[in-house]
Design an enzyme around this catalytic site. Structure first.
Site, PDB file in Angstrom:
ATOM      1  N   LYS B  45       0.683  -1.199  -0.238  1.00 52.75           N
ATOM      2  CA  LYS B  45      -0.217  -0.107   0.145  1.00 52.75           C
ATOM      3  C   LYS B  45       0.773   1.315  -0.089  1.00 52.75           C
ATOM      4  O   LYS B  45       1.916   1.336   0.825  1.00 52.75           O
ATOM      5  CB  LYS B  45      -0.826  -0.237   1.311  1.00 52.75           C
ATOM      6  CG  LYS B  45      -1.745   1.190   1.459  1.00 52.75           C
ATOM      7  CD  LYS B  45      -2.981   1.193   0.520  1.00 52.75           C
ATOM      8  CE  LYS B  45      -3.598   2.408   0.561  1.00 52.75           C
ATOM      9  NZ  LYS B  45      -4.177   2.885  -0.619  1.00 52.75           N
ATOM     10  N   ALA B  70     -11.349   6.510  -4.855  1.00 49.99           N
ATOM     11  CA  ALA B  70     -10.780   7.862  -4.512  1.00 49.99           C
ATOM     12  C   ALA B  70     -10.285   7.609  -3.078  1.00 49.99           C
ATOM     13  O   ALA B  70     -10.711   8.396  -2.309  1.00 49.99           O
ATOM     14  CB  ALA B  70     -11.972   8.916  -4.722  1.00 49.99           C
ATOM     15  N   VAL B  71      -9.670   6.639  -2.853  1.00 47.80           N
ATOM     16  CA  VAL B  71      -9.131   6.352  -1.587  1.00 47.80           C
ATOM     17  C   VAL B  71      -8.183   7.444  -0.750  1.00 47.80           C
ATOM     18  O   VAL B  71      -8.370   7.809   0.295  1.00 47.80           O
ATOM     19  CB  VAL B  71      -8.431   4.927  -1.444  1.00 47.80           C
ATOM     20  CG1 VAL B  71      -7.753   4.682  -0.139  1.00 47.80           C
ATOM     21  CG2 VAL B  71      -9.438   3.902  -1.636  1.00 47.80           C
ATOM     22  N   CYS B 130      -0.440   9.193  -8.237  1.00 52.57           N
ATOM     23  CA  CYS B 130      -1.818   9.203  -7.581  1.00 52.57           C
ATOM     24  C   CYS B 130      -2.730  10.213  -7.858  1.00 52.57           C
ATOM     25  O   CYS B 130      -2.621  11.502  -7.668  1.00 52.57           O
ATOM     26  CB  CYS B 130      -1.752   9.181  -6.047  1.00 52.57           C
ATOM     27  SG  CYS B 130      -3.280   8.809  -5.483  1.00 52.57           S
ATOM     28  N   LYS B 165       6.236   4.957 -10.760  1.00 45.47           N
ATOM     29  CA  LYS B 165       5.131   4.628 -11.374  1.00 45.47           C
ATOM     30  C   LYS B 165       4.363   5.789 -12.222  1.00 45.47           C
ATOM     31  O   LYS B 165       4.422   6.937 -11.662  1.00 45.47           O
ATOM     32  CB  LYS B 165       4.147   4.042 -10.094  1.00 45.47           C
ATOM     33  CG  LYS B 165       2.820   3.571 -10.760  1.00 45.47           C
ATOM     34  CD  LYS B 165       1.947   2.983  -9.677  1.00 45.47           C
ATOM     35  CE  LYS B 165       0.700   2.285 -10.280  1.00 45.47           C
ATOM     36  NZ  LYS B 165       0.125   1.471  -8.915  1.00 45.47           N
ATOM     37  N   ILE B 191       0.107   1.289 -16.002  1.00 47.71           N
ATOM     38  CA  ILE B 191      -0.344   2.721 -15.898  1.00 47.71           C
ATOM     39  C   ILE B 191      -0.933   2.718 -14.523  1.00 47.71           C
ATOM     40  O   ILE B 191      -1.352   1.678 -13.984  1.00 47.71           O
ATOM     41  CB  ILE B 191      -1.242   3.222 -16.894  1.00 47.71           C
ATOM     42  CG1 ILE B 191      -2.636   2.333 -16.957  1.00 47.71           C
ATOM     43  CG2 ILE B 191      -0.645   3.561 -18.237  1.00 47.71           C
ATOM     44  CD1 ILE B 191      -3.651   2.757 -17.866  1.00 47.71           C
ATOM     45  N   GLY B 217      -9.226  -1.632 -13.862  1.00 49.84           N
ATOM     46  CA  GLY B 217      -9.999  -2.712 -14.321  1.00 49.84           C
ATOM     47  C   GLY B 217     -10.061  -2.762 -15.883  1.00 49.84           C
ATOM     48  O   GLY B 217      -9.421  -2.112 -16.516  1.00 49.84           O
ATOM     49  N   GLY B 243      -2.772  -2.614 -15.808  1.00 53.31           N
ATOM     50  CA  GLY B 243      -3.843  -1.870 -16.196  1.00 53.31           C
ATOM     51  C   GLY B 243      -4.933  -2.715 -16.681  1.00 53.31           C
ATOM     52  O   GLY B 243      -4.730  -3.202 -17.782  1.00 53.31           O
TER      53      GLY B 243
END
Lengths: 270, 304
Positions: B45, B70-71, B130, B165, B191, B217, B243
């Site tokens: 995480k 949208a964590v 992010c 990333k 991505i 997804g 991705g």
């Protein structure tokens, strides 16, 4: 002073209680009315220990437009037949498609997820369910009854048409109904039932729409009753990886899937 | 027997399948479902210098063939990671990388420096992409100048494998990849999520508390595949593709496009065993196609 059993607390599965992913077979479909149905799903092997309030996360393979699993409360468990019962209301694409499964179809299930309501001993317990929020209360009432508690369940629905599945509760205690149109039981919301005024309880356990649970919480606060609620936040994984289902508690954001779904209202910012 | 081992510079992966940050917790969440040592690596995480509560609920919306999240990098901060989490996960028999994020360069640097001291963490994934944080995050990854600046600063203090990333929310992802390669990045992963949005027409309200969020997804897979292909042609460092990978066939497509390794993200939510199934599926593909070394498939797209 009324006897107060405040030793019981919300139960979390121990490390040895593993989460599983298994294919279950649909063995029974019972249509309760046009909105509600009960699915009996059967595992190929003995079920693990399942606590009241825990849930399953079910994959909906018969509808390609449903991407994520659907979390559903465990309504009842039959260890002898390895059967889990799910009480479902058709709300969206996922639940509609679950209602179209055929006997013999397989469903992929991740379970048992989440924590459990408290199981006190020899206490007066009040269970309040609204709509399909009643789902986890049957299995809970069984546990409470077995632990020597007095169990009163109030089911709050719109009309007698929705007052379904009541018989299942009878072995474990008293079942009361409120309807919004007065067609069965007392008229009004479950939190307006006369039993709340006329009797005292040690515990109130609830599941259902948030406004109803907040009303139960307000009642519990005013009567000094321990109150536990089960939340239904939308989630992706169900086991603490995605962090999507959080609820804002007095100790910050907590995952409903792993630190709930059952919370003591005192820990929430309600 | 087929060889599944790949190398990201000096970091050896027993197979090319890793799990994507933010979809795999700290690995522990999946320990009931799979043997973590079956994976090439796991990326835990997103970790920041200080504790972050993340964004308010609702943080997730299901969308066609995918989901928005949208964590907002909810995590307890790097000190908590080093003290409480690292001891629990350090002995996993796989490459455990930490995804490092921040809102200012100093935070990235300090976080990376602390993780540099952890013996069992062979690398970090620098998250300059992010989309769910107000400051920093994706902003670093959307211009060559700021991407260079943060990678240069972190490279000075971070001595092990530095994966960067990348954000797809740019006009030319290959130029960003080249920019971070020039500053000493050891690999790039791409991505991150695509910035998206969902509205409930009935209530007229957005489905996320932050209005916009990151799309992941299968819906994003063609975009991701295209970007991996473009970046793989532009840089000399290894490319890690992710991705929308849901199965071994998807993973193979990324490898053919030029990815040395892949990351499995959103699929973990739907099938917590999918990552190890993909390892098996890659093996089966290789046997079926009589390929003895996975490295022979990297970038092996047939354009003729």
């Amino acid at each position: 002073m009324k006897p107060k059993n405040s030793n019981a607390s919300i139960l979390y599965p121990s490390k040895s209680m593993k989460k599983l992913i298994q294919d279950f077979e649909l063995v029974k479909y019972e249509e309760l009315n046009c909105e509600h149905f009960v699915l009996d799903i059967k595992a190929n092997e003995p079920l693990p220990e399942i606590l009241p309030g825990q849930f399953v996360n079910v994959r909906v393979d018969n509808n390609k437009s449903v991407f994520l699993r659907r979390p559903l409360s465990i309504h009842n468990v039959d260890y002898e037949r390895n059967v889990i019962q799910l009480f479902v209301k058709r709300i969206g694409e996922g639940t509609k498609s679950l209602g179209e499964l055929k006997i013999g179809d397989n469903v992929s299930v991740v379970y048992p997820l989440g924590n459990s309501y408290s199981i006190p001993k020899n206490a007066k317990t009040l269970l309040i369910g609204g709509g399909c929020g009643v789902a986890p209360l049957l299995y809970l009432s069984k546990f409470l009854h077995e632990a020597g508690n007095e169990v009163t369940t109030i089911l709050g629905v719109r009309s007698s048409y929705d007052a379904v599945g009541l018989k299942a509760y009878e072995p474990y205690g008293r079942i009361l109904v409120t309807t919004e149109d007065g067609s069965q039981g007392e008229k009004g919301y479950p939190t307006q039932h006369s039993v709340l005024e006329n009797e005292s309880f040690d515990y109130a356990f609830t599941c259902g729409p948030e406004p109803m649970m907040k009303a139960v919480a307000a009642y519990a606060e005013s009567k000094d009753v321990i109150c536990e609620v089960s939340l239904e936040n939308t989630m992706a994984c169900g086991f603490g990886a995605c962090l999507c289902c959080v609820t804002d508690t007095k100790k910050g954001n907590k995952c409903v899937c792993t630190e709930g779904p059952v919370f003591n209202v005192k820990d929430l910012k309600w | 027997m087929v060889n599944l081992e790949v190398k990201l510079k000096d970091m050896v992966l027993k197979n090319p399948v890793m799990t994507a940050s933010g979809t795999f917790g700290f690995g522990e969440e999946f320990a009931d479902f799979i043997d973590l040592s079956d994976l090439g690596g796991i990326i835990v995480k997103g970790t920041t210098r200080h504790h972050r509560e993340g964004n308010p609920y609702p943080r997730m919306a299901e969308t066609p063939s995918g989901m928005l999240n949208a964590v907002g990098l909810q995590n307890k901060g790097v000190e908590n990671f080093c003290k409480d989490i690292y001891p629990r996960i350090k002995d996993y028999q796989t490459n455990v990388m930490v995804n490092v994020s921040g809102s200012v360069i100093g935070d990235y640097v300090e976080t990376a420096a602390m993780i540099n001291d952890l013996d069992h963490i062979p690398g970090i994934e620098l998250n300059i992409s992010c989309p769910n944080v107000k400051e920093g995050g994706m902003a670093f990854g959307t211009s060559c100048a700021s991407a260079k600046e943060v990678v240069r600063a972190v490279r000075k203090v971070y001595k092990k494998h530095l994966m960067v990333k990348l954000s797809p929310n740019v006009t030319d992802i290959a130029s960003i990849a080249k920019a971070v390669e020039g500053q000493g990045a050891d690999s790039v992963s791409l991505i991150n999520t695509l910035l998206g949005m969902a509205i409930d027409a009935e209530t007229r309200k957005p489905l996320l508390s932050t209005v916009t969020g990151g799309l992941s997804g299968p819906a994003v897979k063609p975009v991701a595949l295209r970007m991996v292909w473009q970046v793989a042609q532009a840089v000399n460092i290894p490319v890690v593709g992710l991705g929308g990978i849901m199965n071994a066939k998807d993973a193979i497509e990324f490898i053919l496009a030029g990815a040395t390794a892949v990351q499995i993200g959103t699929a973990n939510f739907i099938d917590p065993q999918v990552s190890v199934k993909i390892v098996e599926g890659i093996k089966e593909y290789m046997i079926r196609h009589q390929v003895s070394d996975i490295n022979d498939l990297i970038g092996a797209i047939n354009l003729k």
